[in-house]
Design a protein around this motif. Structure first.
Motif, PDB file in Angstrom:
ATOM      1  N   MET A   1      -8.074  -4.026   8.535  1.00  0.00           N
ATOM      2  CA  MET A   1      -7.675  -5.192   9.338  1.00  0.00           C
ATOM      3  C   MET A   1      -6.714  -6.105   8.582  1.00  0.00           C
ATOM      4  SD  MET A   1     -11.147  -6.183  11.422  1.00  0.00           S
ATOM      5  CE  MET A   1     -12.052  -6.634   9.942  1.00  0.00           C
ATOM      6  N   ARG A   2      -6.680  -6.012   7.276  1.00  0.00           N
ATOM      7  CA  ARG A   2      -5.753  -6.806   6.465  1.00  0.00           C
ATOM      8  C   ARG A   2      -4.504  -6.002   6.067  1.00  0.00           C
ATOM      9  NH1 ARG A   2     -10.805  -8.007   4.252  1.00  0.00           N
ATOM     10  NH2 ARG A   2     -10.390  -6.823   2.349  1.00  0.00           N
ATOM     11  N   GLY A   3      -4.430  -4.747   6.533  1.00  0.00           N
ATOM     12  CA  GLY A   3      -3.295  -3.909   6.169  1.00  0.00           C
ATOM     13  C   GLY A   3      -3.368  -3.403   4.743  1.00  0.00           C
ATOM     14  N   GLU A   4      -4.556  -3.417   4.150  1.00  0.00           N
ATOM     15  CA  GLU A   4      -4.715  -3.009   2.761  1.00  0.00           C
ATOM     16  C   GLU A   4      -5.232  -1.583   2.598  1.00  0.00           C
ATOM     17  OE1 GLU A   4      -5.809  -7.405   0.898  1.00  0.00           O
ATOM     18  OE2 GLU A   4      -7.441  -5.994   1.302  1.00  0.00           O
ATOM     19  N   ALA A   5      -5.519  -0.873   3.705  1.00  0.00           N
ATOM     20  CA  ALA A   5      -6.160   0.442   3.587  1.00  0.00           C
ATOM     21  C   ALA A   5      -5.549   1.466   4.528  1.00  0.00           C
ATOM     22  CB  ALA A   5      -7.660   0.312   3.873  1.00  0.00           C
ATOM     23  N   ALA A   6      -5.683   2.715   4.116  1.00  0.00           N
ATOM     24  CA  ALA A   6      -5.266   3.842   4.954  1.00  0.00           C
ATOM     25  C   ALA A   6      -6.265   4.980   4.758  1.00  0.00           C
ATOM     26  CB  ALA A   6      -3.865   4.311   4.572  1.00  0.00           C
ATOM     27  N   ASP A   7      -6.456   5.749   5.818  1.00  0.00           N
ATOM     28  CA  ASP A   7      -7.237   6.978   5.747  1.00  0.00           C
ATOM     29  C   ASP A   7      -6.261   8.139   5.794  1.00  0.00           C
ATOM     30  OD1 ASP A   7      -9.550   5.475   5.744  1.00  0.00           O
ATOM     31  OD2 ASP A   7      -9.932   5.737   7.889  1.00  0.00           O
ATOM     32  N   ILE A   8      -6.455   9.097   4.898  1.00  0.00           N
ATOM     33  CA  ILE A   8      -5.552  10.230   4.738  1.00  0.00           C
ATOM     34  C   ILE A   8      -6.264  11.499   5.177  1.00  0.00           C
ATOM     35  CG2 ILE A   8      -4.205  11.577   3.081  1.00  0.00           C
ATOM     36  CD1 ILE A   8      -4.229   8.967   1.302  1.00  0.00           C
ATOM     37  N   HIS A   9      -5.615  12.276   6.034  1.00  0.00           N
ATOM     38  CA  HIS A   9      -6.157  13.558   6.496  1.00  0.00           C
ATOM     39  C   HIS A   9      -6.271  14.524   5.324  1.00  0.00           C
ATOM     40  CE1 HIS A   9      -6.724  17.198   8.814  1.00  0.00           C
ATOM     41  NE2 HIS A   9      -5.702  17.730   8.165  1.00  0.00           N
TER      42      HIS A   9
ATOM     43  N   LEU B   1       0.840  -1.200   0.000  1.00  0.00           N
ATOM     44  CA  LEU B   1       0.000   0.000   0.000  1.00  0.00           C
ATOM     45  C   LEU B   1       0.877   1.254   0.000  1.00  0.00           C
ATOM     46  CD1 LEU B   1      -2.753   1.505   0.387  1.00  0.00           C
ATOM     47  CD2 LEU B   1      -2.426   1.149   2.857  1.00  0.00           C
ATOM     48  N   CYS B   2       1.886   1.260   0.852  1.00  0.00           N
ATOM     49  CA  CYS B   2       2.788   2.419   0.921  1.00  0.00           C
ATOM     50  C   CYS B   2       3.539   2.619  -0.388  1.00  0.00           C
ATOM     51  CB  CYS B   2       3.764   2.260   2.076  1.00  0.00           C
ATOM     52  SG  CYS B   2       2.999   2.398   3.711  1.00  0.00           S
ATOM     53  N   LEU B   3       4.103   1.545  -0.924  1.00  0.00           N
ATOM     54  CA  LEU B   3       4.909   1.661  -2.143  1.00  0.00           C
ATOM     55  C   LEU B   3       4.081   2.022  -3.375  1.00  0.00           C
ATOM     56  CD1 LEU B   3       7.276  -1.395  -1.626  1.00  0.00           C
ATOM     57  CD2 LEU B   3       7.915   1.033  -1.526  1.00  0.00           C
ATOM     58  N   ASN B   4       2.896   1.459  -3.493  1.00  0.00           N
ATOM     59  CA  ASN B   4       2.105   1.622  -4.715  1.00  0.00           C
ATOM     60  C   ASN B   4       1.143   2.799  -4.715  1.00  0.00           C
ATOM     61  OD1 ASN B   4       2.706  -0.783  -6.568  1.00  0.00           O
ATOM     62  ND2 ASN B   4       2.552  -1.699  -4.538  1.00  0.00           N
ATOM     63  N   VAL B   5       0.758   3.279  -3.543  1.00  0.00           N
ATOM     64  CA  VAL B   5      -0.213   4.374  -3.487  1.00  0.00           C
ATOM     65  C   VAL B   5       0.309   5.568  -2.685  1.00  0.00           C
ATOM     66  CG1 VAL B   5      -2.553   5.052  -2.817  1.00  0.00           C
ATOM     67  CG2 VAL B   5      -2.138   2.749  -3.704  1.00  0.00           C
ATOM     68  N   LEU B   6       0.720   5.338  -1.449  1.00  0.00           N
ATOM     69  CA  LEU B   6       1.067   6.461  -0.582  1.00  0.00           C
ATOM     70  C   LEU B   6       2.353   7.176  -1.009  1.00  0.00           C
ATOM     71  CD1 LEU B   6       0.037   4.937   2.860  1.00  0.00           C
ATOM     72  CD2 LEU B   6      -1.326   6.329   1.272  1.00  0.00           C
ATOM     73  N   GLU B   7       3.373   6.420  -1.413  1.00  0.00           N
ATOM     74  CA  GLU B   7       4.617   7.061  -1.881  1.00  0.00           C
ATOM     75  C   GLU B   7       4.381   7.928  -3.125  1.00  0.00           C
ATOM     76  OE1 GLU B   7       7.761   7.586  -0.897  1.00  0.00           O
ATOM     77  OE2 GLU B   7       7.427   6.520   0.988  1.00  0.00           O
ATOM     78  N   PRO B   8       3.705   7.407  -4.171  1.00  0.00           N
ATOM     79  CA  PRO B   8       3.452   8.271  -5.323  1.00  0.00           C
ATOM     80  C   PRO B   8       2.644   9.525  -4.963  1.00  0.00           C
ATOM     81  CG  PRO B   8       3.042   5.988  -5.918  1.00  0.00           C
ATOM     82  CD  PRO B   8       3.265   6.022  -4.429  1.00  0.00           C
ATOM     83  N   LEU B   9       1.699   9.388  -4.048  1.00  0.00           N
ATOM     84  CA  LEU B   9       0.917  10.552  -3.609  1.00  0.00           C
ATOM     85  C   LEU B   9       1.818  11.560  -2.902  1.00  0.00           C
ATOM     86  CD1 LEU B   9      -2.009  11.703  -3.445  1.00  0.00           C
ATOM     87  CD2 LEU B   9      -2.151  10.611  -1.184  1.00  0.00           C
ATOM     88  N   ARG B  10       2.694  11.067  -2.041  1.00  0.00           N
ATOM     89  CA  ARG B  10       3.619  11.958  -1.332  1.00  0.00           C
ATOM     90  C   ARG B  10       4.601  12.619  -2.295  1.00  0.00           C
ATOM     91  NH1 ARG B  10       8.216  13.278   1.054  1.00  0.00           N
ATOM     92  NH2 ARG B  10       8.213  13.892   3.229  1.00  0.00           N
ATOM     93  N   MET B  11       5.094  11.869  -3.254  1.00  0.00           N
ATOM     94  CA  MET B  11       6.042  12.445  -4.204  1.00  0.00           C
ATOM     95  C   MET B  11       5.391  13.546  -5.039  1.00  0.00           C
ATOM     96  SD  MET B  11       8.715  10.968  -3.256  1.00  0.00           S
ATOM     97  CE  MET B  11       9.810  11.711  -4.426  1.00  0.00           C
ATOM     98  N   ARG B  12       4.116  13.428  -5.279  1.00  0.00           N
ATOM     99  CA  ARG B  12       3.401  14.444  -6.070  1.00  0.00           C
ATOM    100  C   ARG B  12       3.016  15.671  -5.242  1.00  0.00           C
ATOM    101  NH1 ARG B  12       1.423  18.060  -8.230  1.00  0.00           N
ATOM    102  NH2 ARG B  12      -0.086  18.129  -9.920  1.00  0.00           N
ATOM    103  N   PHE B  13       2.595  15.457  -3.974  1.00  0.00           N
ATOM    104  CA  PHE B  13       2.021  16.547  -3.175  1.00  0.00           C
ATOM    105  C   PHE B  13       2.802  16.916  -1.921  1.00  0.00           C
ATOM    106  CE2 PHE B  13      -1.554  14.738  -5.516  1.00  0.00           C
ATOM    107  CZ  PHE B  13      -2.063  15.878  -6.108  1.00  0.00           C
TER     108      PHE B  13
END
Length: 147
Positions: free
Chosen positions: A83-91, A44-56
């Motif tokens: 519960m499966r470690g597949e999701a995150a909520d972003i402020h 999740l971090c590598l495929n979604v959160l990192e690209p989002l952080r790199m952009r914003f």
């Protein structure tokens, strides 16, 4: 001090950040992911959160992994991807920034579910995003929800 790779799921997201919960602390609930959940969080971090952080730039995770007990305590759905470690909520600090995050993820990244959530009572907004690693299929389901 730089964190060791064992403490990080990706260059900018730590294990601690992805399992931190004020509610778990207040209620004395253990909130430790297992090996499978940790690998899901890493993806999740590598495929979604990192690209989002790199952009914003810096983004704030308000909820990542949730143990079954924590999920029940906060009233989460019985089959929550947290519960499966597949999701995150972003402020989301405001609607304009939330829209930019939402559209970037929706049109640029592979994801399973993307929800732009609004709480009418207090005006709180957040993005829920999930990612499933192979062999699971990512649905690319995106919607806005008012709760």
């Amino acid at each position: 001090m730089r964190k060791t790779t064992e403490e990080m799921y990706s260059p900018h997201f730590s294990k601690q950040e992805m399992q931190r919960s004020g509610m778990a602390i207040r209620l004395g609930i253990e909130n430790q992911p297992g090996r499978e959940e940790e690998e899901n969080l890493r993806q999740l971090c590598l495929n979604v959160l990192e690209p989002l952080r790199m952009r914003f730039g810096r983004i704030i995770i308000t909820s990542g992994y949730r143990s079954n007990a924590l999920n029940k305590a906060i009233g989460g759905t019985f089959n929550s991807q947290h519960m499966r470690g597949e999701a995150a909520d972003i402020h989301i600090p405001n609607e304009a920034i939330g829209r930019r995050y939402y559209l970037f993820i929706k049109h640029t990244l592979v994801f399973d579910q993307l929800l732009f959530e609004h709480r009418m009572r207090n005006g709180c907004m957040w993005l829920h995003v999930s990612f499933r690693q192979p062999p699971h299929h990512n649905r690319g389901e995106a919607m806005e929800m008012t709760i």
